[in-house]
Design a protein around this motif. Structure first.
Motif, PDB file in Angstrom:
ATOM      1  N   THR A  41      -3.974   3.957  -5.692  1.00  0.00           N
ATOM      2  CA  THR A  41      -3.603   3.627  -3.828  1.00  0.00           C
ATOM      3  C   THR A  41      -4.541   2.797  -3.521  1.00  0.00           C
ATOM      4  N   SER A  93      -1.937  -0.946   5.497  1.00  0.00           N
ATOM      5  CA  SER A  93      -1.773  -0.900   3.991  1.00  0.00           C
ATOM      6  C   SER A  93      -3.334  -0.738   3.567  1.00  0.00           C
ATOM      7  N   LEU A 146      -3.434   3.003   3.522  1.00  0.00           N
ATOM      8  CA  LEU A 146      -3.309   3.179   2.056  1.00  0.00           C
ATOM      9  C   LEU A 146      -4.420   3.890   1.701  1.00  0.00           C
ATOM     10  N   TRP A 186       4.796   2.615  -1.844  1.00  0.00           N
ATOM     11  CA  TRP A 186       4.154   1.837  -0.703  1.00  0.00           C
ATOM     12  C   TRP A 186       4.221   0.396  -0.918  1.00  0.00           C
TER      13      TRP A 186
END
Ligand code: HAS
Ligand code: CU
Length: 560
Positions: free
Chosen positions: A352, A395, A399, A430
């Protein structure tokens, strides 16, 4: 007796958990953060559906009387103000204490920070939910909100100051016992982050206290729009580094270990952070290139310094990729690029966060386009900007925070992550969703589609927008599915995860470590001073001009 009782008490605490407070505070902050993200993310889905002609605001009229713009306010405030700030305060409280290997100096203050922020959040939430603060997260006047919106947000910001005070007190106590040691990297970075943030908030604090709060409560008849916007961006630019730096703390101090290697260079990591402290604040006017009333000279100066703040991110790029390469090779990887395949791609926390980095490389490149004065004229106020900040805060930051959560929640609860497979699916969803969403938002921006506009209801939608818009919807729905996977996984971990002894916090060692750090990179004051001097130079003349020519007579508007 008293002397006897004390060591006994300490021993008991040692057995219970020295970091119990920090762990609870991290847990509660993360909970508030993800509740905000859940509701904020839902609002995002409504927007992207509306863009594509599916208007769910009508059936939701009773709940969201302000429709698209109230939803957009919730989306912005919850995702970029509430989610980020609460997560950061929780994470830094925990990680700094762990790095110092001592609890924070004041437990009371640590809890006070949290309660004060929650009180602020609740106070601001009421007018937003009642459609009395549909002014979006930038709250530019003449849009005018109910006074409690400004008051509540100010309280959230002021609450964060107490973490800096607590960190400095902890640092002092640690320093007394460790006069010659270098400050542990994650602790040094946490203090730099909070210091930069507190300097950054001078703008918004001034705007709130002297302009917006008296105006909203009817104590003064009007306000000055340009001064308010300038004070907003004084904070509004560096706030993006307040969101980013905690992610960088993870990339520098934790991810290299999770990858199976070491940080490439601690001195270089520190250079990056002190440069952020010095350069983040004096550059907000790159958000105001199209504002009249600010001299071209200062726009140029802020452009030059914005290019400067690109540099510490390039250092990070180099340092983080070198660390990953070291890890890949340590795990037996070889070749120019084949080492990449040796990295632990089956670990959700790692994957991730590396996806966050990948997306950020593109967001960063877009940033330099935004910063260039003449290119900015093409993209300003278009959906290009929304594309940019979904790659950065949406992001690089969001994330990474999810990636941190994949090891932190198991650590806090003593339960294993419920499903690694779901975690990996979440990361890929994602990545793919965001590539689609952000790419097409950038393209739509280049085709002139405005941001913050109810496109689904606009009479002037161009054929090429119609062609591109469905891809943003697919991307948005994939991201929403990803967020759902994340929430399910986290909740299931808490309630149904297999019990296990928590692993250690994965602090990484460095190939070039504290022994190579020059004394100046372990200090704070020279860099604080540098920041204040540059702020005075880059903002002094503009703020003086705006205050002295200000006409505080603009009445408020609440169109929705
Ligand atoms: Fe920005 C507008 C310029 C970074 C957020 N920005 C925004 C807005 C937001 C935002 C929210 O100059 C909209 C505000 C609004 O509502 O109006 N931005 C920049 C520049 C950077 C930048 C120059 N922005 C961020 C970050 C954000 C953020 C970070 C949030 C967290 N931005 C602007 C400008 C505007 C703007 C203008 C105004 C536009 C307008 O007209 O309104 C730079 O700091 C970016 C530097 C980043 C890099 C990337 C480094 C990459 C790294 C990862 C490497 C690792 C990899 C992994 C690739 C240079 C560190 C490899 C993996 C292997 C396995 C090998
Ligand atoms: Cu900016």
């Amino acid at each position: 007796m008293a002397v006897m009782a004390r060591p006994r008490g300490m021993v008991r605490e040692e057995v219970v958990d020295r970091f119990a407070t920090e762990k609870s505070i991290a847990g509660w902050n993360i909970l508030v953060a993800f509740l905000a993200l859940a509701l904020g993310g839902l609002m995002g889905v409504l927007q992207v559906l509306q863009y594509n002609g599916i208007d769910l605001y009508r059936p939701l009229k009773a709940i969201l009387p302000g429709g698209y713009y109230q939803g957009l306010t919730l989306h912005g405030v919850l995702n970029v103000l509430v989610f980020t700030t609460f997560y950061i305060i929780g994470f830094l409280t925990f990680i700094a204490a762990k790095a110092f290997d001592r609890p924070l100096a004041s437990k009371g203050m640590a809890w006070f920070t949290f309660y004060f922020m929650v009180a602020g959040l609740l106070i601001a939430a009421v007018p937003i939910l009642l459609n009395r603060a549909t002014v979006m997260f930038t709250f530019y006047p003449p849009l005018k909100a109910n006074g409690f919106y400004y008051l509540g947000l100010t309280m959230v910001v002021v609450g964060t100051y107490f973490l800096l005070v607590n960190l400095v007190m902890t640092y002092r106590a640690w320093r007394k016992e460790n006069p010659a040691a270098k400050t542990p990297l994650a602790a040094y970075m946490s203090i730099i982050t909070m210091t930069m943030w507190v300097i950054a908030t001078f703008g918004i604090a001034t705007e709130m206290i002297f302009l917006l709060i008296p105006w909203a409560f009817g104590l003064v008849p009007g306000t000055d729009v340009l001064l308010a916007r300038t004070l907003f961006w004084f904070t509004g630019h560096p706030i993006v580094y307040f969101w980013l730096l905690p992610a960088y703390i993870s990339w520098y101090t934790l991810v290299p270990k999770q990858a199976g290697g070491k940080l490439f260079s601690e001195p270089m990591a520190r250079v990056s952070f002190v440069l952020f402290l010095v350069l983040s604040v004096p550059i907000g006017i790159h958000h105001q290139y199209t504002d009249p009333g600010i001299s071209q000279i200062w726009k140029l100066v802020h452009f030059i310094f914005t290019v400067g703040v690109f540099f510490p991110s390039l250092l990070t790029f180099f340092n983080v990729v070198a660390s990953l390469e070291h890890a890949g090779r340590s795990r037996g990887g070889e070749g120019w690029l084949a080492w990449i395949f040796a990295l632990p791609w089956k670990e959700p926390s790692f994957t991730t966060q590396v996806f966050a980095m990948l997306l950020f490389a593109f967001g960063g490149a877009g940033g330099v386009i935004n910063a260039s004065y003449n290119l900015n004229l093409v993209v300003h106020n278009t959906s290009w900007i929304s594309g940019h900040f979904h790659l950065t805060v949406g992001s690089a930051v969001a994330l990474t925070f999810m990636g941190i959560t994949y090891w932190l929640v198991p650590y806090l609860t003593g339960r294993a992550l419920w499903s690694k497979g779901l975690g990996l699916a979440q990361a890929w969803l994602w990545l793919i969703g965001m590539i689609l969403f952000s790419h097409f938002m950038h393209m739509l921006g280049l085709h002139g589609m405005p941001r913050r506009t109810m496109i689904g209801a606009a009479p002037y939608v161009l054929p090429e927008w119609k062609l591109l818009l469905p891809f943003t919807m697919i991307g948005g729905l994939l991201m929403f599915t990803s967020a759902l996977c994340f929430l399910v996984n986290t909740l299931m971990t808490i309630y149904a995860g297999r019990r296990e002894e928590p692993a250690e916090v994965p602090f990484a060692k460095a190939l070039s470590g504290p022994e190579d750090v020059p004394a100046v990179l372990d200090r704070f004051w020279p860099w604080v001073l540098g920041s204040l001097v540059l702020v005075a130079i880059n903002y002094g003349p503009t703020l003086y001009f705006l205050v002295s020519t200000g006409r505080f007579n603009i009445p408020g508007l609440s169109p929705w």
